[in-house]
Design a protein around this motif. Sequence first.
Motif, PDB file in Angstrom:
ATOM      1  N   PHE A  13       0.822  -1.202   0.000  1.00 11.19           N
ATOM      2  CA  PHE A  13       0.000   0.000   0.000  1.00 11.19           C
ATOM      3  C   PHE A  13       0.860   1.258   0.000  1.00 11.19           C
ATOM      4  O   PHE A  13       2.031   1.237   0.368  1.00 11.19           O
ATOM      5  CB  PHE A  13      -0.909   0.023   1.240  1.00 11.19           C
ATOM      6  CG  PHE A  13      -1.879  -1.124   1.312  1.00 11.19           C
ATOM      7  CD1 PHE A  13      -3.127  -1.034   0.718  1.00 11.19           C
ATOM      8  CD2 PHE A  13      -1.528  -2.303   1.973  1.00 11.19           C
ATOM      9  CE1 PHE A  13      -4.021  -2.088   0.773  1.00 11.19           C
ATOM     10  CE2 PHE A  13      -2.430  -3.372   2.043  1.00 11.19           C
ATOM     11  CZ  PHE A  13      -3.674  -3.263   1.434  1.00 11.19           C
ATOM     12  N   LYS A  14       0.250   2.362  -0.393  1.00 15.27           N
ATOM     13  CA  LYS A  14       0.872   3.664  -0.229  1.00 15.27           C
ATOM     14  C   LYS A  14       0.586   4.154   1.197  1.00 15.27           C
ATOM     15  O   LYS A  14      -0.325   3.671   1.879  1.00 15.27           O
ATOM     16  CB  LYS A  14       0.334   4.652  -1.265  1.00 15.27           C
ATOM     17  CG  LYS A  14       0.629   4.229  -2.697  1.00 15.27           C
ATOM     18  CD  LYS A  14       0.252   5.287  -3.701  1.00 15.27           C
ATOM     19  CE  LYS A  14       1.296   6.383  -3.780  1.00 15.27           C
ATOM     20  NZ  LYS A  14       1.065   7.316  -4.903  1.00 15.27           N
ATOM     21  N   ALA A  15       1.357   5.134   1.629  1.00 19.43           N
ATOM     22  CA  ALA A  15       1.265   5.588   3.022  1.00 19.43           C
ATOM     23  C   ALA A  15      -0.128   6.103   3.360  1.00 19.43           C
ATOM     24  O   ALA A  15      -0.662   5.804   4.435  1.00 19.43           O
ATOM     25  CB  ALA A  15       2.305   6.680   3.273  1.00 19.43           C
ATOM     26  N   GLU A  16      -0.747   6.863   2.462  1.00 20.43           N
ATOM     27  CA  GLU A  16      -2.067   7.405   2.752  1.00 20.43           C
ATOM     28  C   GLU A  16      -3.102   6.296   2.872  1.00 20.43           C
ATOM     29  O   GLU A  16      -4.042   6.395   3.666  1.00 20.43           O
ATOM     30  CB  GLU A  16      -2.486   8.402   1.668  1.00 20.43           C
ATOM     31  CG  GLU A  16      -3.844   9.049   1.905  1.00 20.43           C
ATOM     32  CD  GLU A  16      -3.982   9.684   3.288  1.00 20.43           C
ATOM     33  OE1 GLU A  16      -5.064   9.528   3.897  1.00 20.43           O
ATOM     34  OE2 GLU A  16      -3.013  10.311   3.769  1.00 20.43           O
ATOM     35  N   ASP A 170       6.290   5.828  -0.162  1.00 21.00           N
ATOM     36  CA  ASP A 170       5.605   5.547  -1.428  1.00 21.00           C
ATOM     37  C   ASP A 170       6.552   5.223  -2.570  1.00 21.00           C
ATOM     38  O   ASP A 170       6.122   4.699  -3.600  1.00 21.00           O
ATOM     39  CB  ASP A 170       4.737   6.737  -1.840  1.00 21.00           C
ATOM     40  CG  ASP A 170       3.536   6.932  -0.926  1.00 21.00           C
ATOM     41  OD1 ASP A 170       3.246   6.018  -0.132  1.00 21.00           O
ATOM     42  OD2 ASP A 170       2.901   7.997  -1.021  1.00 21.00           O
ATOM     43  N   THR A 171       7.838   5.558  -2.417  1.00 20.27           N
ATOM     44  CA  THR A 171       8.759   5.427  -3.551  1.00 20.27           C
ATOM     45  C   THR A 171      10.038   4.668  -3.250  1.00 20.27           C
ATOM     46  O   THR A 171      10.697   4.185  -4.170  1.00 20.27           O
ATOM     47  CB  THR A 171       9.158   6.820  -4.070  1.00 20.27           C
ATOM     48  OG1 THR A 171       9.919   7.504  -3.053  1.00 20.27           O
ATOM     49  CG2 THR A 171       7.934   7.651  -4.432  1.00 20.27           C
ATOM     50  N   GLY A 172      10.423   4.584  -1.977  1.00 19.22           N
ATOM     51  CA  GLY A 172      11.709   3.993  -1.643  1.00 19.22           C
ATOM     52  C   GLY A 172      12.882   4.923  -1.879  1.00 19.22           C
ATOM     53  O   GLY A 172      14.038   4.501  -1.803  1.00 19.22           O
ATOM     54  N   GLY A 189      -0.419  -2.271   7.136  1.00 20.43           N
ATOM     55  CA  GLY A 189      -0.284  -2.614   5.726  1.00 20.43           C
ATOM     56  C   GLY A 189       1.161  -2.434   5.312  1.00 20.43           C
ATOM     57  O   GLY A 189       1.803  -1.438   5.675  1.00 20.43           O
ATOM     58  N   ASP A 190       1.691  -3.379   4.578  1.00 27.99           N
ATOM     59  CA  ASP A 190       3.071  -3.269   4.107  1.00 27.99           C
ATOM     60  C   ASP A 190       3.150  -2.146   3.073  1.00 27.99           C
ATOM     61  O   ASP A 190       2.225  -1.941   2.283  1.00 27.99           O
ATOM     62  CB  ASP A 190       3.514  -4.600   3.500  1.00 27.99           C
ATOM     63  CG  ASP A 190       5.018  -4.739   3.445  1.00 27.99           C
ATOM     64  OD1 ASP A 190       5.724  -3.756   3.748  1.00 27.99           O
ATOM     65  OD2 ASP A 190       5.500  -5.828   3.072  1.00 27.99           O
ATOM     66  N   LYS A 191       4.284  -1.423   3.057  1.00 28.46           N
ATOM     67  CA  LYS A 191       4.403  -0.241   2.217  1.00 28.46           C
ATOM     68  C   LYS A 191       5.241  -0.510   0.974  1.00 28.46           C
ATOM     69  O   LYS A 191       6.296  -1.142   1.051  1.00 28.46           O
ATOM     70  CB  LYS A 191       5.042   0.917   3.004  1.00 28.46           C
ATOM     71  CG  LYS A 191       4.148   1.502   4.099  1.00 28.46           C
ATOM     72  CD  LYS A 191       4.264   0.723   5.385  1.00 28.46           C
ATOM     73  CE  LYS A 191       3.346   1.278   6.479  1.00 28.46           C
ATOM     74  NZ  LYS A 191       3.238   0.319   7.616  1.00 28.46           N
ATOM     75  N   ILE A 192       4.786   0.003  -0.169  1.00 29.25           N
ATOM     76  CA  ILE A 192       5.502  -0.184  -1.427  1.00 29.25           C
ATOM     77  C   ILE A 192       6.932   0.339  -1.336  1.00 29.25           C
ATOM     78  O   ILE A 192       7.864  -0.259  -1.861  1.00 29.25           O
ATOM     79  CB  ILE A 192       4.738   0.513  -2.583  1.00 29.25           C
ATOM     80  CG1 ILE A 192       5.524   0.450  -3.901  1.00 29.25           C
ATOM     81  CG2 ILE A 192       4.407   1.958  -2.265  1.00 29.25           C
ATOM     82  CD1 ILE A 192       5.599  -0.908  -4.504  1.00 29.25           C
ATOM     83  N   PHE A 224      -2.020  -1.042  -3.713  1.00 29.27           N
ATOM     84  CA  PHE A 224      -1.318  -0.292  -4.762  1.00 29.27           C
ATOM     85  C   PHE A 224      -0.453  -1.219  -5.601  1.00 29.27           C
ATOM     86  O   PHE A 224      -0.235  -0.989  -6.786  1.00 29.27           O
ATOM     87  CB  PHE A 224      -0.450   0.792  -4.123  1.00 29.27           C
ATOM     88  CG  PHE A 224       0.327   1.613  -5.107  1.00 29.27           C
ATOM     89  CD1 PHE A 224      -0.313   2.565  -5.887  1.00 29.27           C
ATOM     90  CD2 PHE A 224       1.695   1.434  -5.263  1.00 29.27           C
ATOM     91  CE1 PHE A 224       0.404   3.331  -6.796  1.00 29.27           C
ATOM     92  CE2 PHE A 224       2.415   2.185  -6.165  1.00 29.27           C
ATOM     93  CZ  PHE A 224       1.771   3.141  -6.942  1.00 29.27           C
ATOM     94  N   ALA A 225       0.053  -2.284  -4.977  1.00 30.45           N
ATOM     95  CA  ALA A 225       0.934  -3.231  -5.673  1.00 30.45           C
ATOM     96  C   ALA A 225       0.894  -4.560  -4.919  1.00 30.45           C
ATOM     97  O   ALA A 225       0.259  -4.684  -3.866  1.00 30.45           O
ATOM     98  CB  ALA A 225       2.364  -2.693  -5.733  1.00 30.45           C
TER      99      ALA A 225
END
Length: 497
Positions: A13-16, A170-172, A189-192, A224-225
Motif C-alpha cells: 500500500f501507499k502511506a495514505e 511511497d517510492t523507496g 499494511g506493508d508499504k511499497i 497499490f501493488a
Amino acid sequence: MFTLSASTLRPLFKAEQVRELDRRTIAGGIEGFALMQRAASSAWHSFRARWPQARSITVICGSGNNGGDGHVLAALAIQSGLKVQRVSLKALGELKGDAARAAELATSAGVSCEQWHAGCVFTGDVIVDALLGTGVRDEVTGPARQAIGAINAARQPVLAIDIPSGLAADTGAVLGEAVQADGTVTFIGDKIGLHTGEAPAHTGEIDFRPLGVKADAFFDIPPFAWRLDEAWLGDAFASRPRTSHKGDMGHVLVLGGAPGFGGAALLASQTAARLGAGKISLATAPEHITASLMRCPEVMAHGVRGVADLDQLPQRADVLVVGPGTGQGAWGQAVLQHALAAKAPLVVDADALNLLASHWPDERRDNWILTPHPGEAARLLGCSTAEVQADRPAAARALQKARGGVVILKGAGSLVASVAGLGVCPYGNPGMASGGMGDVLSGMLGALVAQRGEVEQSACLGVLVHALAADRAARDAGERGLLASDLASYARELVNP
C-alpha cells in the motif's frame, strides 16, 4: 496477472492508504492509543526475536506517533529488565496527543529521558529508530537529519519502527539521508516504498505485523501493488502431461548479436532453452554461429547479414526476443523493424529499447514485454535517470500507460507494471551487478511466454525466477564473481518445483 494474489502474494500500500486503514480501525472501536500499544508490543517481540541476547537498548523517539511507538517500547523494555536509554527529539512537555500519553507511560514505568543534542552517545546494545514515520515527503533537515546521521555512524545494530526514518514510504527514495537499519518492523499494511528504489539498502529484514487489521476487508482500498513471492512458483509450474512434445512448448526466436556483440544473444538463447521452451532459434551475425553451436548445439542458429536473411523466421516463432547485442546501428535497426512487423509477442531489451526511444517514439502494443533499466526507462520517458529513480512505481506505470503491454523496470526491487496492476520483486542481490544479467532475463521471459502464451504472468514469473536463481547462486558461492551464465541451472530447478 495477479489471479493467485489472494493466497500467495502480499498486498502493498501507499502511506495514505495505510493511514486510512488506521483511521477506519480506530473508527471501528479500537482506541488510537491501544493501536499504538499493539504496534509497540509487536515491535518489542520483533526486537526480542532478532536480538535475544541484548541487555540494553537505545530508543530514539520523534514527536509524532512513530515516536509514541518508541516510548511505549521503551516502557516494555525496562519492564522486561533491560537497561533503557530513551532519547527524544523534542522536549516531552511539548508532545501532544497519543505521543504525549506514550511518553508519560514510559516515564511512569521508570524510563529516564534525555533530549537529543549533537554529540549524544548511544549506549544500548541495539538502537531503535522511532524518529519519523511514513508521512515524511520532503527532504529531512535539522535535528532529525542530525539524529539520522548519528544513528548511521554508530556501531550498534538498528531496528526501524514502521519505516527507516528518511525513507519515502511511497517510492523507496532517500529524502536527503535515511537510517540504515538491520531490520524493519512495519504495521497494518506493508508499504511499497519498503521494497524498491533505495529501500533494500536501508530496511534490512522486513517483519510485517498487521496488528489484527484485515486490510483485505476494505474493498474500496485496493492494494497499490503486490509483493511477488517464491510460494507462487509451485502453483505456476505444474507437471507437464506425459504426452507433451516440443511443439507444445513453444518456439522462441532470439534476434540479436550484431557483428562483434555475439555474447548477449548466446546467453539469451541458451537460457531460453534451460527454461523449457520446445524450440529455440537464434538470428545473429554469421561470425557468431560457430560459438553458438559450440556453446549450445540445441539452439538452431541462423547467420543474418541483413533482413533478407531472416526470411520467414519471425513468422514461424511463437515469441520474439529482440535486443541482446543488437547495437544501435543499421543491423540492429533493421532487425528491430522486422520484429515489430511480426504479430507474435515480443520481449524487448537492451539496445532495442534505445532504438524504440529514438526511432519508434509512438510504437505501442499490448503483446510485448519491455525490460528497461532506469537509464533506458528515462530515454523512453524523455526524462532523467534521477527522475525515474525518485519515483520508480510512477515511472513504471507511466511507461506502461504510454507503451502498453508489460513493463519491467529493473533494479533493486524490480517492478512489473501492466494494466492488471503492479508487482514488486523483493529478491535479488548485488552480485547481479554484472554484464549479461539482462540478457539472461530476456531469454527466461521468452521461454515463459512461449510456453504460457501470455505476457503478464510470464513477466512476473520471469522476474521472480531470475532473482531467486541469482540468490541461490550467491548462497552457494558468494555474490562477487557471480556470472549471468550461472543462473540458468538454478533457474531450471526453480521451474521444476
